[in-house]
Design a protein around this motif. Structure first.
Motif, PDB file in Angstrom:
ATOM      1  N   GLU A 156     -10.648   3.052  12.558  1.00  0.00           N
ATOM      2  CA  GLU A 156      -9.428   3.284  11.894  1.00  0.00           C
ATOM      3  C   GLU A 156      -8.338   4.039  11.158  1.00  0.00           C
ATOM      4  O   GLU A 156      -7.861   4.196  10.657  1.00  0.00           O
ATOM      5  N   THR A 157      -9.088   3.123  10.101  1.00  0.00           N
ATOM      6  CA  THR A 157      -8.889   3.521   8.578  1.00  0.00           C
ATOM      7  C   THR A 157      -9.468   4.394   7.636  1.00  0.00           C
ATOM      8  O   THR A 157      -8.540   5.164   6.520  1.00  0.00           O
ATOM      9  N   GLN A 210     -11.700   3.946   6.168  1.00  0.00           N
ATOM     10  CA  GLN A 210     -12.505   3.176   5.096  1.00  0.00           C
ATOM     11  C   GLN A 210     -14.208   3.687   4.787  1.00  0.00           C
ATOM     12  O   GLN A 210     -14.554   3.360   6.040  1.00  0.00           O
TER      13      GLN A 210
END
Length: 379
Positions: free
Chosen positions: A132-133, A135
């Motif tokens: 999603e991010t 990261q």
């Protein structure tokens, strides 16, 4: 990883190109561009990785969102380089989920959109990246359920319905490679992945993976500056019919002349923690740059072209993927396919290279720990 160097395009070449564009009618320009594209594609030659046909020289796009020097390139310029690479006969483009993270895939998808069906695009999975991010989390993750989600995200970012060649970026020691290969088989049956490969794996994991689902290509670092694949990887590829893709074929810019004895690296530039580029080792290792420079003069080629031509001369199934953020360097790299060694010249050149013992490690120990890893056995 790929290499780049920061040398300006000559003012005369820039003004000449600008004058030509200003003088040419739009229709004639478009026609000439199409003709040049066809001629260049034919002239650059093709190679085969397993059963996958690609251009003799590819383009690595890793640094197109953040360079080794930690600067951020201008997106329009990077898109222009990707599109010009295609005009110069390049049909093999290399990305990864971890580059960016996710951003390089978006850039490549946009860059090749107009000619997507005429090129081969690759990406890589395996690091523990939040879908999603974007990261980057610690460690690796090749669990099949995670990789399946990664592939769906790649397809969206790359603006495509299939990934031509998908690599496991690094071996996850906690996941049996048979599970990864089994997922690749499923994704191929679904049409989401056409070919698969591995990077920097251990020898037994390579054979286990290939036995489960045939591999198309292996990607490892390989250049005159780092010849580790000659120990076992190249012979294994030849035995198993697997193609080989050298990353960092110009030694992170070193073999193209981007680094000299006085070079020091910016914070965050990984070359600053590679001991082969330390102030103690760098002056000695510059003998390789002198070698390719001298042969470049002899062959009428740039030093980097000689380094790439040497790789091409090793095996017909080797396809280097130099990276750059400079238009002139992309064109220079693509032109390396036209540089040829006779058998006598190749033997002479290789003997000279063999006499230069490179000092220092190619990567810091904490990064090297991810190479030549063996996956755990399937229970």
């Amino acid at each position: 990883m790929h290499e780049d160097q920061k040398l300006p395009v000559g003012r005369r070449a820039f003004l000449g190109a600008a004058g030509s564009l200003a003088a040419a009618p739009l229709l004639a320009t478009a026609t000439a561009s199409a003709s040049a594209r066809e001629a260049n594609s034919a002239g650059k030659g093709q190679r085969t990785l397993g059963s996958l046909e690609v251009s003799s020289i590819g383009l690595g796009v890793q640094n197109m969102t953040r360079t080794y020097q930690t600067t951020i390139p201008r997106r329009p310029e990077m898109l222009a380089i990707i599109r010009a690479a295609y005009d110069n006969g390049v049909t093999f483009f290399d990305a990864a989920e971890a580059y960016g993270a996710h951003e390089v895939e978006r850039l490549l998808g946009e860059g090749v959109a107009a000619f997507r069906d005429k090129v081969v695009i690759t990406s890589k999975f395996g690091w523990n990246i939040d879908q999603e991010t974007g990261q980057r989390r610690p460690g690796l993750n090749s669990r099949p359920e995670h990789v399946r989600a990664v592939v769906d995200g790649m397809l969206r970012r790359l603006r495509t319905d299939r990934i031509d060649l998908l690599y496991q970026h690094r071996v996850d020691p906690e996941v049996p490679i048979e599970d990864v290969a089994g997922l690749m088989k499923e994704l191929m049956a679904e049409g989401k992945v056409l070919h698969w490969g591995m990077c920097e794996m251990g020898p037994q994991t390579l054979r286990r993976a290939h036995a489960e689902q045939r591999l198309t290509a292996i990607q490892n670092e390989y250049s005159l500056l780092w010849r580790g694949p000659e120990k076992w990887v190249l012979s294994a590829c030849e035995e198993l019919g697997i193609g080989f893709v050298p990353w960092s074929p110009l030694g992170v810019g070193f073999l193209a002349g981007a680094i000299d004895a006085n070079t020091r690296f910016a914070p965050g530039d990984i070359r600053g923690v590679e001991s082969r580029f330390s102030p103690e080792n760098l002056p000695h290792n510059l003998a390789l740059v002198q070698l390719v420079t001298r042969w470049g003069q002899r062959k009428g080629a740039a030093p980097g072209q000689v380094a790439l031509a040497w790789l091409l001369a090793q095996k017909p199934w080797i396809v280097p993927i130099p990276g750059t953020t400079q238009m002139a360097h992309m064109r220079e790299n693509a032109g390396a396919a036209a540089v040829r060694f006779t058998s006598t010249e190749l033997a002479e050149f290789t003997a000279e290279a063999d006499a230069i013992a490179v000092r220092g490690a190619r990567l810091p120990d904490n990064v090297l720990a991810f190479s030549e890893v063996e996956a755990r056995p399937r229970n």
